[in-house]
Every structure is written in structure tokens, then in C-alpha cells.
Design a protein around this motif. Structure first.
Motif, PDB file in Angstrom:
ATOM      1  N   TYR A  16      -8.179   1.904  -9.172  1.00 18.08           N
ATOM      2  CA  TYR A  16      -6.615   1.704  -9.108  1.00 18.08           C
ATOM      3  C   TYR A  16      -6.369   1.147 -10.473  1.00 18.08           C
ATOM      4  N   SER A  52      -6.285   6.400  -9.263  1.00 19.94           N
ATOM      5  CA  SER A  52      -5.201   6.583  -8.860  1.00 19.94           C
ATOM      6  C   SER A  52      -4.087   6.750  -9.959  1.00 19.94           C
ATOM      7  N   HIS A 337      -5.989   1.420  -1.927  1.00 15.14           N
ATOM      8  CA  HIS A 337      -5.074   0.693  -2.578  1.00 15.14           C
ATOM      9  C   HIS A 337      -3.960   0.406  -1.552  1.00 15.14           C
ATOM     10  N   TYR A 374     -13.683   1.535  -2.735  1.00 19.73           N
ATOM     11  CA  TYR A 374     -12.448   1.143  -3.442  1.00 19.73           C
ATOM     12  C   TYR A 374     -12.908  -0.142  -4.120  1.00 19.73           C
ATOM     13  N   ARG A 427      -4.912  -4.768  -4.633  1.00 20.74           N
ATOM     14  CA  ARG A 427      -4.420  -4.510  -5.844  1.00 20.74           C
ATOM     15  C   ARG A 427      -4.437  -6.111  -6.782  1.00 20.74           C
TER      16      ARG A 427
END
Ligand code: TEU
Length: 569
Positions: A16, A52, A337, A374, A427
Motif C-alpha cells: 500500500y 495499490s 488495505h 499484506y 494503513r
């Protein structure tokens, strides 16, 4: 590699960019920051990196609102820096996947600016425009063309004064839905996709791709208890032309190219629909992100969560293992995310932090499918201790809070739902080391850094045999070393207590047995008939236990969040 199904033994890492690594001190992650952290990804052993969105965007939904599909947003860098990053990843044998967000654009995209400029603009039909219902005054309650609720609270239609009609936005008001019924829209999307593949990109993660075909008659949805708007999901998702569009996209974009990987993000998809998407003979996508397991703890709504009963997560994942066993392919994920941190949500980020993070990883990575890590999940990063609404950034969370407050449905603790489920938990900046800003930025971060970065960070975990990072590295290595992990069958093996999740993987003579205690209490392992004989002389391959190696024999006790993998190869 370009073996046709190379992605079945690959592991994908999701970056992200906004929260990964800042290199220019503006407090926001960027492409050069990712370049500076490729050693971390190579050390972990991942094969593919999914970014992302990094395209030009007003950032209303952190880049999922795109205003130029063929340029990089200055906050992340430039196209030249993108080319440098892509080349560097390829030089290290990693593939690069971009996020394809084509169900909607930003309202600042030139396509929408033209479309809204007048009713007879050539691009008017590139979006969903409708007059007020039954000639009602646009501002009157219920004047919207359908009663649908947006994913981000409130009505899914916005009235445009200048052109006197409503436009559809299933997400934020700044994310108007493209009209895929219009072949010009589809052609423009396919041209853009080919442009990125020609630039060296190795595939796409396709944002809410099951929403691109809607039921054109746009019927109202049922209004659920306590809701102000209707649930239009049955009418704006999985429409009649969905697979026609997916197969057209494959012909127009992917045919004739090899070494690619595609994954569709399909909220609410069923097993049967996932088979249609991922059956290789249909030439649509390689795999999809299904949402059953990440919806289990949604109560009446996402921000009114409920506590899962032991065994619910395992039962849900088993349904998908069995559902796609013969046709199609699973993605395997617990984090991204949009989801709260898995160790906090499905594990225990208190007493059993390390144990539960590694138990969940064992359970996920050794199933049949392509695993997704992630950013920060490989470190056991946890939910953030945000205590006030001012610490939240996510449009979904902020809109839900505002809706609660304005409609008087807020609970005593008005942010209880955010504290448990906000996307912002995923995040917070990646925790690289224990320095004040965790090594993420020299500036002030766009969102708070988790204070526990003083003990949970990459530097503290590299080369430590018992660290979460080292455990993930070993799991990923297993997928690369043992064909049974990528290609073996899946069969549920446990009986007895629901907190124990055990399954067997078979490929020819190779057998794996995975046994995981997904609870904070000790439980005896009981196997379904037929497994006991096969596993009385198993060899321990991997365990997250730092004390003793539990025997797989029925009746053996598994400690809290203990996981063990046995092999007969
Ligand atoms: O997410 C779609 C989606 O389904 C999520 O918004 C989910 O429904 C919500 O978070 C509740 O769990 C994709 C992107 O991943 C997300 O970041 C974007 O906000 C959204 O689409 C719109 O592009």
C-alpha cells in the motif's frame, strides 16, 4: 517463469504505497521508498508485488479514485521512477502487478468532466446518468433514481445541478461509476491495460470487478432494518453481462501474452460464481478475492461487529477449499488495505501475539491456492490504538461515523466500530525499526504510527529464528520447495473440538498434515476416521511452538495457538 500456471506456486505481497516507505520526507510513502525496500521483499522470498493505486488521483479514497490512468501521482513519484522500480523488481526475479480500478473513475477524470458538462456531450453515456425518480424535485427525499446505499454510507446517487440529472457512485461521491454497457468505455479501458502490459507490468488486481455489469433496469433494493437506503447489491453486482465483459477483456488484453497473473476482487461472490471466473477453460481471471471469511464478523453491518465462534473461520475457508477443488483456483488472504489487522481480528494481539500470528500464517499459507501477504502482516503488525475520531483518515470510516452521528444511531462509544474494524488499522506505516517514526519517514506521517513499533518492527525480527518474519520466510520457502503445497489436494482431517483446524494435503505419495489450534486454550487433537492410521509415524516439518513439538497422534494436546506441520514425502 512462464509455465502456464506458475502463479499456483507463487506468493504475492501487497504494497500500500502510501504507508510502505517515504523517501522524500513528505510523510507519505512513495515509489523510491519501495525501491529502497526491495531487499526486504527479496529476503521474505515473495514472487509478485501488487501495488495499490499509484496513478494520478485527488486521493479522495487514497488513490482508488483515478483522474489519469496513464500517469503516476506526483505524491508517489513519476513514470520514470515507475520504470526504474519495475526494472529493479524484474532484475530480482519479482513480477509487478498493478491495481486496476475501472468500475469507477475520479470525478476529476477528464472523461467525467466531459460527461457531466452537458446531457448531449459524446461522453454522457460513459457514466450512469438518470433523471430524478418520477419527475420528483431532485432535493426531495427518495428522488434518487434507485434507493441504493453507497458502500461509503448515504445515497449512491448524486444530483448534478448543472446538467440536472443524478449520477451513480457506489462508493464515494467523488467516484462516479463507469457505464460498461458502452463499448467505447470498454475499448478505452482495454487500451489502457495493454499500455501498462507493454510497459512491463505482469498483471492486474481488478478492483470490484464484479460490479462492472449491473442490471440495466436499475431496480430498487430491500431496505434493511434500521437502514435509510436499500441494499442494491443484487442489482449492481454480478449483472447479466459480467462474464461476457471478462472474456472480452481477456481476448482484447491478455490473449497472446504469457507469464501474467490476474486476480479479480469480487465482494460477495459465491463459490459457483468464483468457478465461472477462475475456470481456466473460460479464460477470464486466474483467481478471485472472495469475501465470505472477512464478512463473518460483520454484525448487522461492518461497524457493528460480532465475535466469531470457534471453528467459524476454518469452516468458511474449508467451504472455499472444497468449492474450488476441481475447477478454478483460490486466492488465500486474511489481510489487505481494507481489512483490520489479522492478528488482532482473528488472532490475539495480547498474550499470544507471536503464537497466533504464526498459527494464522500456517493455516493460510499451507492451503491450496495463491497466498497474499499484506505489508506488515509478515511482522505481525497489529491494529492501531486510535482513541479519537481525529486519528482516523479513511473515507469509509469517517462517512460511517458521520452517518451514525447525524442519524443518531451512534453507540455510547461512537467509535467502537472503527476501533475494531476501520480500514485505517491496515494503513498505519510499516514498522521498519524502533526509531521515533519506525524508519517510515523523516517527516510527519500522514497517519499515526503504531506506538508498538518499539517492539514490533522488521529490524528486531530479521535473523531471529523465533520471529514472525522468519516464520513467514520459512512458510514461503515451503511453497517453493514442496510441490504438494502448491498442487496437492485439500482434505479436512479434524474432528472433536472446533478450535482445532487440521487438514491434509496430498500429491502422489507426498503428504502434509497441518494441525492448528485457533484458540487461546489447550485442546486435544482428534482426527476424523482414516487419518489416525496414516499419521502415527509422522515427521515434524515445521512448528510455531518454541517449546515442545506436539505429536500428531489423536488425543495429543495442542497448546494455545500452537501449529504443527507433519510430512511424509
Ligand atoms: O474495495 C471494495 C470493497 O468491497 C471494500 O470497500 C469493502 O467493501 C469495504 O472496505 C468493506 O469491507 C475496493 C478497494 O479495495 C477499496 O480500497 C476501495 O475503497 C473500493 O474498492 C472502491 O474503489
Amino acid at each position: 517463469s512462464t509455465a502456464p500456471d506458475w502463479w499456483k506456486s507463487a506468493v504475492v505481497y501487497q504494497v500500500y504505497p502510501r504507508s510502505f516507505q517515504d523517501s522524500d520526507g513528505d510523510g507519505i510513502g512513495d515509489l523510491r521508498g519501495i525501491l529502497n525496500r526491495l531487499d526486504h521483499l527479496e529476503r521474505l522470498g515473495v514472487d509478485v508485488v501488487w501495488l495499490s493505486p499509484i496513478y494520478r488521483s485527488p486521493q479522495a479514497d487514497n488513490g482508488y479514485d483515478i483522474s489519469d490512468y496513464q500517469d503516476i501521482d506526483p505524491v508517489f513519484g513519476t513514470l520514470a521512477e515507475f520504470d526504474e522500480l519495475c526494472a529493479a523488481m524484474h532484475a530480482r526475479g519479482m513480477k509487478l502487478v498493478m491495481d486496476l480500478v475501472v468500475n469507477h473513475t475520479s470525478d476529476e477524470h477528464p472523461w467525467f468532466v466531459e460527461s457531466r458538462s452537458s446531457r448531449d456531450n459524446p461522453k454522457r453515456d460513459w457514466y450512469w446518468w438518470r433523471p430524478a425518480r418520477d419527475g420528483m424535485a431532485p432535493g426531495a427525499p427518495g428522488a434518487e433514481p434507485t434507493n441504493w446505499e453507497s458502500f461509503f454510507s448515504g445515497p449512491a446517487w448524486q444530483f448534478d445541478e448543472a446538467s440536472g440529472e443524478f449520477y451513480l457512485h457506489l462508493f464515494d461521491v467523488k467516484q462516479p461509476d463507469l457505464n460498461w454497457e458502452n463499448s467505447e468505455v470498454r475499448a478505452a479501458v482495454y487500451e489502457m491495460m495493454r499500455w501498462w502490459l507493454d510497459r512491463g507490468v505482469d498483471g492486474f488486481r481488478m478492483d470490484v470487478i464484479n460490479l462492472i455489469s449491473k442490471h440495466p433496469e436499475l431496480p430498487d433494493g430491500p431496505v434493511r432494518e434500521g437502514r435509510r437506503y436499500g441494499d442494491g447489491f443484487a442489482y449492481y453486482a454480478g449483472g447479466p453481462r459480467l462474464h461476457e465483459f471478462m472474456q472480452e477483456m481477456h481476448r482484447e488484453v491478455f490473449d497472446g501474452r504469457d507469464g501474467l497473473i490476474t486476480v479479480g476482487e469480487t465482494p460477495g461472490v459465491t463459490v459457483e460464481e468464483a468457478q465461472l471466473f477462475t475456470d481456466p477453460a473460460r479464460r477470464e481471471v486466474d483467481m478471485v478475492f472472495q469475501f465470505e471469511h472477512v464478512g463473518l464478523d460483520h454484525g448487522v453491518s461492518k461497524f457493528r461487529p460480532r465475535v466469531l465462534a470457534p471453528g467459524e473461520l476454518a469452516a468458511s475457508l474449508t467451504r472455499w477449499q472444497e468449492g474450488l477443488a476441481e475447477i478454478g483456483w483460490n486466492s488465500l488472504y486474511l489481510s489487505n488495505h481494507d481489512q483490520a489487522r489479522s492478528v488482532s481480528r482473528f488472532g490475539d494481539d495480547g498474550d499470544f501475539w507471536r503464537q497466533s500470528a504464526t498459527a494464522l500464517a500456517t493455516m493460510l499459507h499451507l492451503q491450496r491456492g495463491t497466498p497474499y501477504v499484506y505489508q506488515g502482516e509478515e511482522l505481525g503488525m497489529t491494529n492501531a490504538p486510535f482513541a479519537t475520531i481525529e486519528e482516523y483518515r479513511d473515507v469509509e470510516s469517517l462517512n460511517a461515523y458521520a452517518e451514525d452521528v447525524s442519524s443518531g444511531t451512534a453507540m455510547a462509544d461512537a467509535i467502537a466500530g472503527l476501533r475494531a474494524m476501520s480500514r485505517d488499522h491496515a494503513r498505519t506505516p510499516v514498522q521498519w525499526n524502533d526509531s521515533p517514526n519506525a524508519g517510515f519517514t523523516t517527516g510527519s506521517p500522514w497517519i499515526g504510527i503504531n506506538p508498538n513499533h518499539d517492539r514490533i518492527n522488521a529490524a528486531a525480527q530479521y535473523d531471529h529464528p523465533d520471529s514472525v518474519f522468519e516464520y513467514y520466510r520459512r512458510l514461503i520457502a515451503l511453497r517453493h520447495e514442496l510441490p504438494v503445497v502448491a498442487h496437492g489436494s485439500f482434505e479436512r482431517a479434524d474432528a472433536g473440538h472446533p478450535a482445532i483446524f487440521a487438514f491434509e494435503r496430498l500429491l502422489g505419495a507426498d503428504r502434509l498434515l497441518v494441525v492448528v489450534n485457533l484458540s487461546g486454550a489447550e485442546h486435544a487433537v482428534a482426527f476424523a476416521p482414516g487419518f489416525t492410521e496414516r499419521w502415527h509415524d509422522a515427521e515434524l516439518l515445521l512448528t510455531n511452538s518454541v517449546t515442545d513439538a506436539p505429536a500428531p497422534a489423536p488425543g495429543a494436546l495442542l497448546g494455545p495457538w500452537e501449529a504443527a506441520v507433519y510430512a511424509s514425502l
